[in-house]
Design a protein around this motif. Sequence first.
Motif, short mmCIF file in Angstrom:
data_model
loop_
_atom_site.label_atom_id
_atom_site.label_comp_id
_atom_site.label_asym_id
_atom_site.label_seq_id
_atom_site.Cartn_x
_atom_site.Cartn_y
_atom_site.Cartn_z
N VAL A 137 32.06 -36.58 15.69
CA VAL A 137 32.18 -35.45 14.85
C VAL A 137 32.90 -36.16 13.52
N GLY A 138 32.02 -36.43 12.63
CA GLY A 138 32.51 -36.79 11.20
C GLY A 138 33.16 -35.59 10.45
N VAL A 186 20.87 -40.99 11.68
CA VAL A 186 20.75 -39.37 11.82
C VAL A 186 21.98 -38.91 11.61
N LEU A 187 22.13 -37.93 10.61
CA LEU A 187 23.29 -37.21 10.16
C LEU A 187 22.78 -35.64 10.07
N PHE A 188 23.60 -34.97 11.09
CA PHE A 188 23.36 -33.53 11.24
C PHE A 188 24.77 -32.52 10.72
N PHE A 189 24.31 -31.75 9.90
CA PHE A 189 25.48 -30.91 9.50
C PHE A 189 25.34 -29.39 9.97
N ASP A 230 32.69 -28.69 6.43
CA ASP A 230 32.01 -29.93 5.98
C ASP A 230 32.20 -31.04 7.18
N TRP A 231 31.69 -30.82 8.23
CA TRP A 231 31.70 -31.75 9.23
C TRP A 231 30.28 -32.20 9.81
N ASN A 232 30.01 -33.32 10.33
CA ASN A 232 28.58 -33.49 10.76
C ASN A 232 28.66 -34.19 12.07
#
Length: 259
Positions: A85-86, A114-117, A97-99
């Motif tokens: 969990v970025g 891959v970055l998913f919001f 605002d996390w991804n």
Amino acid sequence: MTQDLLAATTAAVRVAGARMLARYSPEARQPGLTELLAGLHENDAAVVDVLRPALAEIRPEARWLDDEHGSGPLPAGEWWLVDPVGGNVNAVHGMPDWNIGVSLVRDGRPVLGVLFFPVLDEMFTACEGGGAYLDGERLRVSAKTSLDGALAGTGQAQPGHDAALFERIAASFAAMSEAALYVRISVPVSHQLAQVAAGRMDLHWQFDNVRSHTAGVLLVQEAGGTVTDLDGGPWDLAGQGYLAAAPGVHAAALKVLGA
């Protein structure tokens, strides 16, 4: 094969995103550090429980790392680098605002990211040599050629920096604030890198180079951006810092950061 690998990885990340989204509440508030740390751990564990077996099935020969603050070189071979969990600290406070970030690194070189919001339902993807995409639409970095209209950003990627690094961050913020239109300091770093890839921001710099940034770095590279170390040399997974920018503002930003 690459597209099949990307499709399978994206599907796994989307399932993990749904798991985390079910845990997330915009009403969340943390009464203290103890509760905050517990929330961070529980969120990470929930995502890892989904991603670790899924990615192991997709690429069983690839080893696994989910140390979001880890840095330095990796042994040869394939590695899944996962930031469960970025921006987790944002999530536990009810901010959107996390991804979820995943990259596949082969012999020190990112080949897939891959970055998913989940809150925005935005899926950023990139493959080495194959371009960067947002929900299937090709991404291109900003066409700006001057810092006076640039949106810039940096962030504190690791806790516990020493005083000298905090002073360097502060000095760079002041210098860039004089040169650029607007500068933000925020986390997650991967969020800012995705915005640079999409042309929504123009540059992002770091004085630390955390392996969990790799998916975002690949996005910028594949969207036509320039990513170098802070001396202008090639970006390296094991390097100390970097600048990711639209080509038209990269040289000027590098000069500001070196001032």
